[in-house]
Design an enzyme around this catalytic site. Structure first.
Site, PDB file in Angstrom:
ATOM      1  N   SER A 237       0.888  -1.043  -0.017  1.00 33.31           N
ATOM      2  CA  SER A 237      -0.093   0.026   0.030  1.00 33.31           C
ATOM      3  C   SER A 237       0.779   1.229  -0.124  1.00 33.31           C
ATOM      4  CB  SER A 237      -0.732   0.059   1.248  1.00 33.31           C
ATOM      5  OG  SER A 237      -0.400   0.267   2.349  1.00 33.31           O
ATOM      6  N   LYS A 238       0.254   2.514  -0.146  1.00 30.06           N
ATOM      7  CA  LYS A 238       0.975   3.683  -0.033  1.00 30.06           C
ATOM      8  C   LYS A 238       2.238   3.639   0.801  1.00 30.06           C
ATOM      9  CE  LYS A 238      -3.156   5.462  -1.960  1.00 30.06           C
ATOM     10  NZ  LYS A 238      -4.080   4.077  -1.277  1.00 30.06           N
ATOM     11  N   ARG A 239       1.859   3.188   2.028  1.00 33.20           N
ATOM     12  CA  ARG A 239       2.590   3.315   3.220  1.00 33.20           C
ATOM     13  C   ARG A 239       4.226   2.744   2.931  1.00 33.20           C
ATOM     14  NH1 ARG A 239      -1.459   3.896   5.761  1.00 33.20           N
ATOM     15  NH2 ARG A 239      -2.182   1.649   5.718  1.00 33.20           N
ATOM     16  N   HIS A 240       4.370   1.561   1.988  1.00 34.02           N
ATOM     17  CA  HIS A 240       5.369   1.069   1.876  1.00 34.02           C
ATOM     18  C   HIS A 240       6.239   1.288   0.343  1.00 34.02           C
ATOM     19  CE1 HIS A 240       3.055  -1.415   4.466  1.00 34.02           C
ATOM     20  NE2 HIS A 240       2.445  -1.993   3.479  1.00 34.02           N
TER      21      HIS A 240
END
Length: 468
Positions: A237-240
């Site tokens: 997801s955007k976080r990683h």
RNA sequence: GGUCCCAUAGUCUAGCGGUCUAGGACGCCGGCCUCUCACGCCGGAAACACGAGUUCGAACCUCGUUGGGACUACCA
């Protein structure tokens, strides 16, 4: 002739996972001297955006994956899909379904609640009426019994029972085709021989195979590569790292490093870590692709990028470095500085962006003193050191490292100090920071006049602060 | 829930029945080098998920358990 393809849908940016799938397709094709095809699957009109298509094409180009064919756009092939859907209909291999989405949804919920499969109940499969003008979709008549299996190039034989398969909608009520249908038509008609894709498609494969067979198309080979997961082991997801590949470019990563890293994520060639693009093409083999999902590791990417920063030709790094300097709002006034700056920073910076940040003080007249550095090294105690160094520096015949060394070592002896006690104040006076390349290099890059100016200013700044 | 896939250190992986007291890399810790920081070099801690089989012998083969993941749409 081997033909592979990358077929993203433009409903999001090209992220790390997609890029690696593309890379494996690219490498497999190039290794076999085959063709790498690019196809944009934009049949979802609602979610597809042109901006994403641009991001995907630009990302692939930046990484260095030239495609040999395409990009093909599915939006331009709609007639083709309809034609084949109606062909199946005419042959009795598909049927019109008049069930409304609402009743379908209810049935699905009820089935799930009772613990049954949420598959379509095939109400319309044997219906012979005309539907009284109601809107309809075309569903594929999936075999009711038997098995479908295929030899996955990296997983071996995978078998599904036909009962598990559903009567898939192939043409929606708005006359647009669905994914599992278009993908078969295109891969078959475009002559794709080897489909390499994420293992999230394993479950789609049998559904697609029965369509290949119904259309009398030859079934291609399949290779399902494991997905890349985030640190939490879930889907990216955007976080990683699910952001656009182009963000890595903007963050100062080198495409050589990213390609190398991506290739090694899920694939290995013995103990080797560093591969040029040509070497990857030469050595890549689906047989050596692992089966288990891998996690994106930024630290290792940074290490590899640092490796390429050190080992790519300096002129090349310098050329790519310039835009990053400008992005920080600075100008390279003296072009002679560029080469030595890169030479000195390439071992220290892990990215071009970091290199620009480290180099910033070279390009500024009024450098900012780091607060802690100033408090520690620009003090009444170090002021005499700076003054003595300045006067000695003015007498230097050249900025030769040996001459500088003599000056500083002499100063250290006279004042009974260690070298570091002399150098650190100078370093801070010239750069504003406690961490820079070697002081002799810094001095020679900055140049005589500016070194003197910066020293004078630093000395003056001590006065200001002590009087306060 | 059902179907399918997966399982070597924190991470990427080598291993394809004996050569494994399990190798490499990132990261981490310690040391050397040294004008700071890096680079480089040297050393260290750290893994075969579990349980049954098969076999003279299993990280490697089989089954089960557990854990993780994907799919389960008129999305792709």
């Amino acid at each position: 002739m081997i033909k592979t393809r990358f077929a993203p849908s433009p409903t999001g940016n090209l992220h790390i996972g997609g890029a690696r799938t593309a890379l494996f397709n690219y490498l497999a094709a190039k290794h076999a001297k085959g063709i790498f095809l690019l196809r944009i699957e934009d049949t979802d009109v609602e979610r597809s955006k042109e901006g994403y298509t641009r991001d995907i094409l630009e990302g692939l180009a930046w990484l260095g994956m030239e495609w040999d064919e395409g990009p093909h756009f599915q939006k331009e092939r709609m007639d083709l899909y309809r034609e084949h859907a109606f062909k199946l209909l005419a042959e009795g291999k598909a049927y019109k379904c008049y069930c409304s989405p609402e009743t379908l949804e209810e049935k699905r919920k009820a089935a799930l609640k009772e613990g049954r499969k949420p598959n379509y109940d095939r109400t319309c499969r044997d219906y012979t009426g005309d539907g009284e003008g109601k809107p309809f979709v075309i569903r594929f008549k999936t075999p009711i019994s038997g098995e479908v299996s295929f030899d996955d190039l990296i997983r071996g034989k995978i078998t599904f029972k036909c009962e598990e398969l559903d009567d898939l909608v192939i043409l929606r009520s708005d006359n647009t085709p669905t994914y599992n249908f278009t993908v078969v038509i295109d891969d078959a008609l475009m002559g794709v021989t080897r489909i390499i894709r994420g293992d999230d498609h394993i479950n789609n494969t049998p559904r697609q195979i029965v369509i290949y067979e119904a259309l009398n198309f030859g079934v291609p080979e399949f290779a399902h590569v494991p997905l890349i997961h985030g640190k939490d082991r879930g889907r990216l997801s955007k976080r990683h790292g699910a952001t656009s590949l182009l963000e890595y470019r903007n963050d100062g990563f080198l495409p050589e490093a990213l390609m190398n890293y991506l290739a090694r994520l899920g694939w290995a060639y013995g103990d080797q870590e560093v591969f040029s693009k040509d070497e990857l093409i030469e050595k890549f083999d689906l047989k050596n692709v692992g089966k288990s999902p891998s996690i994106f590791d930024m630290d290792k990417l940074l290490w590899l990028n640092g490796h390429y920063m050190k080992n790519l030709p300096e002129e090349e790094i310098a050329r790519r470095f310039e835009p990053f300097v400008e992005k920080l709002g600075m100008k390279i006034r003296n072009r002679d500085q560029l080469a030595p700056i890169v030479a000195n920073l390439k071992e220290r910076a892990k990215t071009l962006k970091e290199m620009a940040e480290m180099a910033a003080f070279f390009f500024q007249d009024d450098i900012q003193y780091d607060d802690k550095a100033r408090q520690k090294f620009l003090t009444p105690a170090t002021k005499p050191v700076l003054e003595r160094f300045l006067s000695g520096f003015r007498g230097l015949r050249s900025l030769d490292a040996e001459e500088q060394r003599q000056l500083i070592e002499g100063l250290a002896q006279e004042t009974n100090k260690k070298l570091v006690d002399i150098i650190q104040p100078i370093r801070v006076a010239l750069s504003g920071k406690t961490v820079t390349p070697g002081i002799f290099e810094v001095i020679s890059i900055i140049g005589r006049t500016d070194v003197e100016k910066r020293l004078e200013r630093a000395i003056a700044s001590i006065d200001t602060h002590t009087s306060l």
